[in-house]
Every structure is written in structure tokens, then in C-alpha cells.
Design a protein around this motif. Structure first.
Motif, mmCIF file in Angstrom:
data_model
loop_
_atom_site.group_PDB
_atom_site.id
_atom_site.type_symbol
_atom_site.label_atom_id
_atom_site.label_comp_id
_atom_site.label_asym_id
_atom_site.label_seq_id
_atom_site.Cartn_x
_atom_site.Cartn_y
_atom_site.Cartn_z
ATOM 1 N N LEU B 32 59.375 42.748 118.739
ATOM 2 C CA LEU B 32 58.325 42.460 117.755
ATOM 3 C C LEU B 32 57.180 41.668 118.376
ATOM 4 O O LEU B 32 56.001 41.933 118.116
ATOM 5 C CB LEU B 32 58.913 41.698 116.562
ATOM 6 N N GLY B 33 57.523 40.695 119.212
ATOM 7 C CA GLY B 33 56.489 39.904 119.880
ATOM 8 C C GLY B 33 55.638 40.779 120.787
ATOM 9 O O GLY B 33 54.400 40.674 120.806
ATOM 10 N N SER B 34 56.286 41.700 121.522
ATOM 11 C CA SER B 34 55.568 42.637 122.390
ATOM 12 C C SER B 34 54.649 43.524 121.567
ATOM 13 O O SER B 34 53.500 43.768 121.934
ATOM 14 C CB SER B 34 56.545 43.578 123.109
ATOM 15 N N GLN B 35 55.211 44.034 120.489
ATOM 16 C CA GLN B 35 54.465 44.966 119.651
ATOM 17 C C GLN B 35 53.216 44.310 119.067
ATOM 18 O O GLN B 35 52.120 44.869 119.119
ATOM 19 C CB GLN B 35 55.373 45.433 118.513
ATOM 20 N N VAL B 36 53.383 43.090 118.543
ATOM 21 C CA VAL B 36 52.255 42.395 117.927
ATOM 22 C C VAL B 36 51.223 41.998 118.989
ATOM 23 O O VAL B 36 50.020 42.213 118.812
ATOM 24 C CB VAL B 36 52.751 41.178 117.118
ATOM 25 N N TRP B 63 56.732 35.781 109.927
ATOM 26 C CA TRP B 63 55.421 35.148 110.161
ATOM 27 C C TRP B 63 54.587 35.964 111.151
ATOM 28 O O TRP B 63 53.361 35.896 111.136
ATOM 29 C CB TRP B 63 55.601 33.707 110.647
ATOM 30 N N LEU B 64 55.260 36.754 111.999
ATOM 31 C CA LEU B 64 54.527 37.616 112.935
ATOM 32 C C LEU B 64 53.651 38.626 112.202
ATOM 33 O O LEU B 64 52.589 39.005 112.704
ATOM 34 C CB LEU B 64 55.516 38.415 113.800
ATOM 35 N N GLU B 65 54.103 39.038 111.041
ATOM 36 C CA GLU B 65 53.358 40.062 110.291
ATOM 37 C C GLU B 65 52.041 39.531 109.740
ATOM 38 O O GLU B 65 51.191 40.313 109.318
ATOM 39 C CB GLU B 65 54.230 40.626 109.178
ATOM 40 N N THR B 66 51.880 38.199 109.734
ATOM 41 C CA THR B 66 50.572 37.650 109.365
ATOM 42 C C THR B 66 49.600 37.743 110.552
ATOM 43 O O THR B 66 48.402 37.607 110.383
ATOM 44 C CB THR B 66 50.675 36.187 108.900
ATOM 45 N N PHE B 67 50.133 37.956 111.751
ATOM 46 C CA PHE B 67 49.269 38.148 112.935
ATOM 47 C C PHE B 67 48.817 39.607 113.033
ATOM 48 O O PHE B 67 47.702 39.907 113.402
ATOM 49 C CB PHE B 67 49.998 37.793 114.226
ATOM 50 N N PHE B 68 49.773 40.489 112.741
ATOM 51 C CA PHE B 68 49.479 41.925 112.767
ATOM 52 C C PHE B 68 50.500 42.623 111.872
ATOM 53 O O PHE B 68 51.701 42.404 112.033
ATOM 54 C CB PHE B 68 49.564 42.482 114.201
#
Lengths: 325, 325
Positions: B32-36, B63-68
Motif C-alpha cells: 500500500l505504501g508503494s502504491q500510494v 489513513w493512507l487513503e487520505t493521501f491517495f
């Protein structure tokens, strides 16, 4: 962090011939790592060194003693030394009864530490509260003098302190500089982190996990979920064959519950209860909280004692903690 | 790691207008971190990007989904894209049914990953088995192109992958370079590690610790203590209200017992048993071990399935594991 903060420390300490280095009671990875790395540094620079601790080195860290021996101090031998250094603590009583007697010898005492409010008794000291660990400071000492003196043993000893005092690089004390220090230690020591972490984390006796299983079952929330508690009883110690040493790290579990800002670990210890307090909020100061129970430490990590019994301790400590909210 | 290993990747991918990035099924912090971080990079460089995953993002990482934003793919929309990128996996089936259909579209598929034996279907790929994480590779992509494009969100997304894929910087995949990357991400993102680690480790529901308490009680040693097992049953899930997601990280506990070289976690999942295998010895290859049960992964971490029931699974898997000794 200041540059050359060790300037006076280095020039003064290297003027002595025979130095003793003390690490604090109930030693942890940071005080032992600092002690061993500093002792190796002194030795490399021509000083005759002895490392002292009144308590035993924990089993998962006893490999450090193959880098530099750590022995029990005795008062009658202290006269042999020209100077003393205490690491990872800033008041002599933290180093035990023998260390406390140092103040009567009239010889210089040096100190390297990252806890707040140092005593005013030191010839020369380096005290940096923002440092992740005392080992990060000892690294600065090496770096200011001659970084090439960092050999495999010194690197591994310092890495131990970095890892253990930051919960494996998870705390807010970890800055980019801390990571660069870790990188340089891995490079100079030519090792990978698992060589250290498997020894300290991944070599626990099975009994410890059985104790953890029992302790986790006692976790409770208080103050609308802002506080949590965990309890370890004598009965659990007896059922699992564990000792106090086996509870290392347990306090992180109640702190990890969502919404929890601070937690307290209660451990039955003889006829008293040992308290370990942790905060992960800038608004909750467990150093202050611990002072209501004759304890202290950092804003985010502190220890104290309660007369018991366990139930009363939990009630009293949570009640005192509510004043922080 | 080679310099400019992303040279062809960068020039080719930036020639497209509309790109979809897939992360793998049962997503973890690294994919997920790579993808975002990669989606943010593409966006910053003028590409229209969509991020897809067939499964839900775990609660402690949402919270990652608030980044992308990360959405579910559908086969009928795939024709809209010029190119596809898969991260943290090197075979399309790891990314789900929709991703598997990509191979029939005749459009270029790119890949960035650190697992062994990539499929031979990619237009361009970066595959570095020695990298600590796919996020460390995405950092290299940024560094080769323009490191100043690393903003707070990209830095935090990549840091997440570094932390989760190295057990918080504890594995032997962590090199000095990994630590320098971590330092640079902390600096560019202007955050401290606890902002990430408290979200992923220190925000678990209380039920998860109750499940851990039960699971730890099942730990057993096998093969003279060289192997250990831990079991999670449907009954435990029901008693605590937990789901599969709550067992993240449990496999580290049996591995942490002194003397243990490899361990297996058994989790009842529908009418089958999910196996998670871990090794901390160069001599035990759990990738091979898992293949006897239709699974695979890395030498030190792999997954597989057993038909059950639980007791038979433990017996069969330990028996197969003895061949590794």
C-alpha cells in the motif's frame, strides 16, 4: 545537537590513567551499551578501565560482557581509580550504594546521559535530553574524537542502546540523525540488525510468552479508555517460573490499545507493587504522575512504588492519574 | 543496489497518459505504501493515475487513503488505461482476478518488487530481492528522478513500507542504505517515527490483545525446539470478536522463542487452515517448505494452505518441515 559538545569531556577524561565506568541499577540495553562502548573507547585511548554494575547483566544481553567485562564494585577498591564516569543516569543513587559513596572520595566524577535534571556534582558532563539514547551520545563522542575507533564491538554495543531505548526506532526521540548513526554503526560494525534484535527480542524463554499470555488477559481500560492497566502477580510468576526480568517490554501492550494516552503496569514485587508508567501524549506527564508515588523518570516513561495490595494500587494510581486529564 | 536502475522504467512509464497501479491481495503496509507513493509520483509528473486493490485496506492503514484514494477495480474499466503497474508482487494472480485479466488486454504492464522469480510478462520491471521493501525501491525511483518530489505524504507512505516489511528495522534485509532512506524520509516528511508506528502498532483494538493472549497460550515447540507453532481457532475469533486482520504480527511470537529457527502459524479460515511460515536461519527455506502445501513466498517468510483439521495440519506441516533439518 551541538557540535563538539564532548570537547572538554574528552580532554579532561584522557588526562587520567585509571577510570571506572558505572552503569545504573537494573541495567538495560542503553546503559550497558554505553558503558561497554565508552570503556572500549577509553581503553583504545590508553586509559586503564574497569566497568562496574551492582546488578547482574540480563541474560539476553550477556554477550556484551564478551566485548568488555562488567564486574561488581566494592567500596575498598574505589581508591585505586583517578576518576569515575556514570552513564545513562544523572544522580549517583541510580548506580547503587557503592556508587553513592563516590561523592565522599573527592575524585572527579563525569557523566553522560539523556535524562532531565542532572545532579550538580559532576566535574564534566554531557546531558542531552533530546537524544534518543545515551548510546547516541557515546557515538558523538567517538565521532568527535576519531570515528575510525568504532570497531565491531563498539558498534554493536551502541546499536543495542539505540534499539532498546527507542522501542526499535519507533519513538518520537528518533530523528534523522539517529537513523544516520544507526546506518554508520551497521556499516562500521559490518552486521545486520537481526544479529542484535534476535538476541534481545527473539531469544526469550517460552515461559515468558506464557506469562505474557496471562498478563494480557488482565488489561483493562479506565477514564473513558484514555488510560489502560496491566497486572503481573506473584501467582503468575510462580505458575510460569518467570522473574521480574521476564516482564521487560510488557508495558508496551496496554499502551498499544487504540485511544489509550497513558498506561500503568503493576507488578507485585515482594510486599510492594512496582509501577511502570508510560505516556504517548504530550499532555500527560508520567514523570509528575509518578512523583505522587515517590517515583520519577521522563515525561513519557517513569517508575514508582505502591504499598499494595494490587487492587488498591490500581484504584489509587488511576485516581491520581485523572488529575492529568 | 545499481544506480539508475529505474532509467528505462521512468522514461517508458512517463510516455503514457493514464496509468493504473495495483497492489496485491490482502494488502500490507509495503504494497500500500508503494502504491500510494508511486501514484503520487506519477501524478506529480503529469500522469492521470488510479490506484486499485480488490481487497479492503486494513483499518490501521486507512489513513493512507487520505493521501491517495484506493478503489476496487472492475474489468470493464481497464480498457480506459494506457498502461498498468503492479507493486510488491511479481505474478498477476497475486493481485486478484481483475488484475489477472490484464494479460489479455495487450497493454504494457510494469512491475516494481523485491520477491524472487518474477513472471516473464512485464514491459519493464525493477526487481531487487535484496531490497528491504518495495518502498525502498520506490524511494530509489524518486531519488533518481527528483528527490525533491518527496513530500510529506509520499515520505510517510514509503516509511510505512520500510517499517512494516522489516519488523521495525529488525530484519537482516536492513542495510546502512535502508537506514539512510529512513533518515531522509523523516527529514523530508518532517515527522517522527511514532506518527507511523503508533497508527499501525499502537492503535489496536483491545479485542486483539485478548486474542493474542489466547493464541500465545497455544505456542508449542517441536523438533527439539528448532520449530515452534501457534494456533488461532474460529472459537477464539468468536470469543473475542476478532477477524483474520487482527492476527497481523502474531507469527513473530513463536519465532521469538530461544533456540527456535523457524515457526508456523496455523489459522482456521473457513474450512481450511491458513499457514504462515517464518525462518530465521539461512539453512531453513520456508519458501520450499510452503511449496509442499501449494504455497510460497521468500526464503524467510512464506504462506500456504492445509485442508485441516487443525491437529492434522500441525502434524503434517511439522513432519514436512523436518526434511529441512
Amino acid at each position: 545537537m551541538e557540535n563538539f559538545m564532548f570537547k572538554n569531556f574528552i580532554s579532561k577524561i584522557l588526562s587520567h590513567q585509571k577510570v571506572a565506568v558505572f552503569s545504573h541499577l537494573r541495567p538495560d540495553g542503553d546503559c550497558l551499551g554505553s558503558q561497554v562502548a565508552l570503556s572500549l573507547w577509553l581503553q583504545k585511548n590508553g586509559i586503564e578501565v574497569t566497568a562496574f554494575n551492582e546488578d547482574d547483566v540480563p541474560g539476553n544481553m550477556n554477550w556484551l560482557e564478551t566485548f568488555f567485562p562488567i564486574s561488581k564494585p566494592s567500596k575498598d577498591k574505589l581508591q585505586d581509580f583517578d576518576a569515575f564516569i556514570v552513564v545513562d543516569g544523572n544522580a549517583l543513587h541510580r548506580f547503587g550504594e557503592t556508587a553513592e559513596s563516590l561523592k565522599n572520595l573527592g575524585k572527579p566524577i563525569f557523566m553522560v546521559d539523556h535524562h532531565p535534571d542532572p545532579d550538580d556534582i559532576f566535574e564534566e558532563f554531557v546531558s542531552v535530553v533530546s537524544a534518543s539514547s545515551t548510546c547516541e551520545l557515546i557515538y558523538q563522542l567517538y565521532a568527535e574524537h576519531n570515528a575510525d575507533q568504532i570497531d565491531e564491538h563498539a558498534a554493536k554495543a551502541m546499536y543495542l542502546g539505540l534499539v532498546t531505548d527507542t522501542g526499535s526506532f519507533q519513538f518520537d526521540s528518533v530523528k534523522p540523525a539517529t537513523m544516520h548513526v544507526a546506518a554508520d554503526l551497521l556499516k562500521r560494525g559490518e552486521f545486520t540488525p537481526n544479529e542484535i534484535t534476535e538476541r534481545i527480542y527473539a531469544s526469550r524463554p517460552l515461559r515468558q510468552l506464557k506469562l505474557l499470555s496471562m498478563a494480557l488477559d488482565t488489561i483493562e481500560l479506565h477514564a473513558n479508555g484514555l488510560f489502560s492497566t496491566i497486572c503481573i502477580t506473584q501467582e503468575m510468576f510462580e505458575a510460569t517460573g518467570c522473574t521480574n526480568e521476564d516482564t521487560e517490554g510488557f508495558v508496551q501492550y496496554p499502551l498499544s490499545v487504540e485511544g489509550v494516552k497513558a498506561c500503568v503496569l503493576f507488578r507485585e514485587d515482594g510486599d510492594r507493587i512496582k509501577l511502570s508508567l508510560r505516556s504517548q501524549s504530550d499532555k500527560i506527564d508520567v514523570n509528575k504522575w509518578a512523583r505522587s508515588f515517590n517515583g520519577g523518570g521522563h515525561q513519557k516513561a517513569a517508575g514508582a512504588w505502591h504499598e499494595g495490595p494490587l487492587k488498591k494500587a490500581v484504584k489509587d494510581v488511576i485516581s491520581a492519574g485523572r488529575e492529568q486529564l
